[in-house]
Design an enzyme around this catalytic site. Structure first.
Site, PDB file in Angstrom:
ATOM      1  CG  ASP A   1     -60.081  82.076 -53.752  1.00  0.00           C
ATOM      2  OD1 ASP A   1     -60.363  81.818 -52.563  1.00  0.00           O
ATOM      3  OD2 ASP A   1     -58.941  81.912 -54.228  1.00  0.00           O
TER       4      ASP A   1
ATOM      5  CG  ASP B   1     -57.081  97.289 -49.269  1.00  0.00           C
ATOM      6  OD1 ASP B   1     -56.807  96.659 -50.312  1.00  0.00           O
ATOM      7  OD2 ASP B   1     -58.248  97.413 -48.847  1.00  0.00           O
TER       8      ASP B   1
ATOM      9  CE  LYS C   1     -60.455  97.305 -51.748  1.00  0.00           C
ATOM     10  NZ  LYS C   1     -60.263  96.463 -50.572  1.00  0.00           N
TER      11      LYS C   1
ATOM     12  NE  ARG D   1     -63.685  91.232 -52.811  1.00  0.00           N
ATOM     13  CZ  ARG D   1     -62.494  91.622 -52.333  1.00  0.00           C
ATOM     14  NH1 ARG D   1     -62.254  92.871 -52.022  1.00  0.00           N
ATOM     15  NH2 ARG D   1     -61.523  90.743 -52.141  1.00  0.00           N
TER      16      ARG D   1
HETATM   17  P1  IMP Z   1     -59.843  84.395 -49.531  1.00  0.00           P
HETATM   18  O1  IMP Z   1     -60.861  84.762 -48.504  1.00  0.00           O
HETATM   19  O2  IMP Z   1     -59.348  83.010 -49.441  1.00  0.00           O
HETATM   20  O3  IMP Z   1     -60.296  84.788 -50.913  1.00  0.00           O
HETATM   21  O4  IMP Z   1     -58.560  85.284 -49.186  1.00  0.00           O
HETATM   22  C1  IMP Z   1     -58.438  86.563 -49.631  1.00  0.00           C
HETATM   23  C2  IMP Z   1     -57.210  87.208 -48.965  1.00  0.00           C
HETATM   24  O5  IMP Z   1     -56.529  87.995 -49.965  1.00  0.00           O
HETATM   25  C3  IMP Z   1     -57.641  88.197 -47.886  1.00  0.00           C
HETATM   26  O6  IMP Z   1     -57.622  87.611 -46.624  1.00  0.00           O
HETATM   27  C4  IMP Z   1     -56.604  89.302 -48.035  1.00  0.00           C
HETATM   28  O7  IMP Z   1     -55.451  88.944 -47.311  1.00  0.00           O
HETATM   29  C5  IMP Z   1     -56.271  89.293 -49.513  1.00  0.00           C
HETATM   30  N1  IMP Z   1     -57.164  90.225 -50.248  1.00  0.00           N
HETATM   31  C6  IMP Z   1     -58.164  89.906 -51.108  1.00  0.00           C
HETATM   32  N2  IMP Z   1     -58.784  91.000 -51.559  1.00  0.00           N
HETATM   33  C7  IMP Z   1     -58.181  92.035 -50.953  1.00  0.00           C
HETATM   34  C8  IMP Z   1     -58.426  93.444 -50.998  1.00  0.00           C
HETATM   35  O8  IMP Z   1     -59.339  93.965 -51.648  1.00  0.00           O
HETATM   36  N3  IMP Z   1     -57.604  94.180 -50.238  1.00  0.00           N
HETATM   37  C9  IMP Z   1     -56.595  93.664 -49.489  1.00  0.00           C
HETATM   38  N4  IMP Z   1     -56.353  92.359 -49.374  1.00  0.00           N
HETATM   39  C10 IMP Z   1     -57.142  91.549 -50.124  1.00  0.00           C
END
Ligand code: IMP
Length: 194
Positions: free
Chosen positions: A67, A153, A173, A179
């Site tokens: 998450d 990003d 990255k 991550r």
């Molecule tokens: P989740 O799937 O509910 O964890 O939502 C994560 C959201 O956070 C993604 O849809 C992106 O909008 C943002 N996000 C998370 N990690 C990244 C990353 O490594 N780069 C850019 N946006 C990220």
């Protein structure tokens, strides 16, 4: 080891698979498993735990959930756990629209510190689970740059690279990201499990 990833996000899968190789990363849709958990917690950890536990209970195999999101200091940490849904109620339905919304909410604000946060939970067995949370610190740009990566990003500038995250190679990255750091720590835990 076969590990299920509680996600449908192909970008997350790519980033996590590269680091956990040679473990096999399977996502629910690979096996036509219906998986759409409600993320009802108030923290990255809480939501990662909900997703990993639910997938473990469905498959009986170790399950990893990520998450993650972006937190902007001047916006009191928003969008935070709502990063994927930011602006959804007013029609911001994709990455580009969410990025536009974030930049417009930051218009005229000079304090632009932000960070990506990633919480990963490995649900290994009933009552055995592990969590790691990591960050990537950056500065929110005023205009997006770069085409790599995903999500926010293009908006996050890393002074030490002189680039936004979307201008990094995948290897760059992985080396510095929230991550990448979390998965490498999780990989160390996985090696100790039996
Ligand atoms: P989740 O799937 O509910 O964890 O939502 C994560 C959201 O956070 C993604 O849809 C992106 O909008 C943002 N996000 C998370 N990690 C990244 C990353 O490594 N780069 C850019 N946006 C990220």
């Amino acid at each position: 080891m076969k590990i299920y990833l509680a996600s449908g996000n192909a970008h997350k899968r790519g980033e996590i698979s590269r680091i956990l190789y040679p473990h096999t990363i399977t996502i629910p849709s690979d096996e036509h498993i219906a998986f759409d958990p409600e993320e009802t917690a108030d923290s990255f950890f809480g939501n990662a735990l909900i997703k990993a536990k639910q997938l473990f209970e469905i498959t009986g195999f170790p399950a990893v959930a990520d998450d993650s999101g972006i937190c902007v200091d001047a916006l009191n940490g928003e969008p935070g756990i709502y990063s994927a849904r930011y602006g959804a109620e007013t029609g911001a339905g994709d990455d580009k629209a969410r990025n536009r919304l974030l930049l417009s909410n930051m218009e005229g604000i000079t304090e632009r510190k932000c960070r990506f946060i990633c919480n990963m939970v490995l649900y290994y067995d009933t009552d055995r689970f592990y969590s790691v949370q990591e960050t990537l610190e950056g500065i929110l740009v005023t205009e997006g740059r770069g085409t790599g990566g995903f999500g926010y990003d293009p908006l996050v500038y890393l002074p030490e690279y002189g680039k936004t995250v979307a201008e990094l190679t995948p290897e760059e990255k992985d080396a510095c990201s929230h991550r990448g750091k979390a998965v490498r720590k999780l990989a160390c835990i996985i090696e100790t499990l039996q």
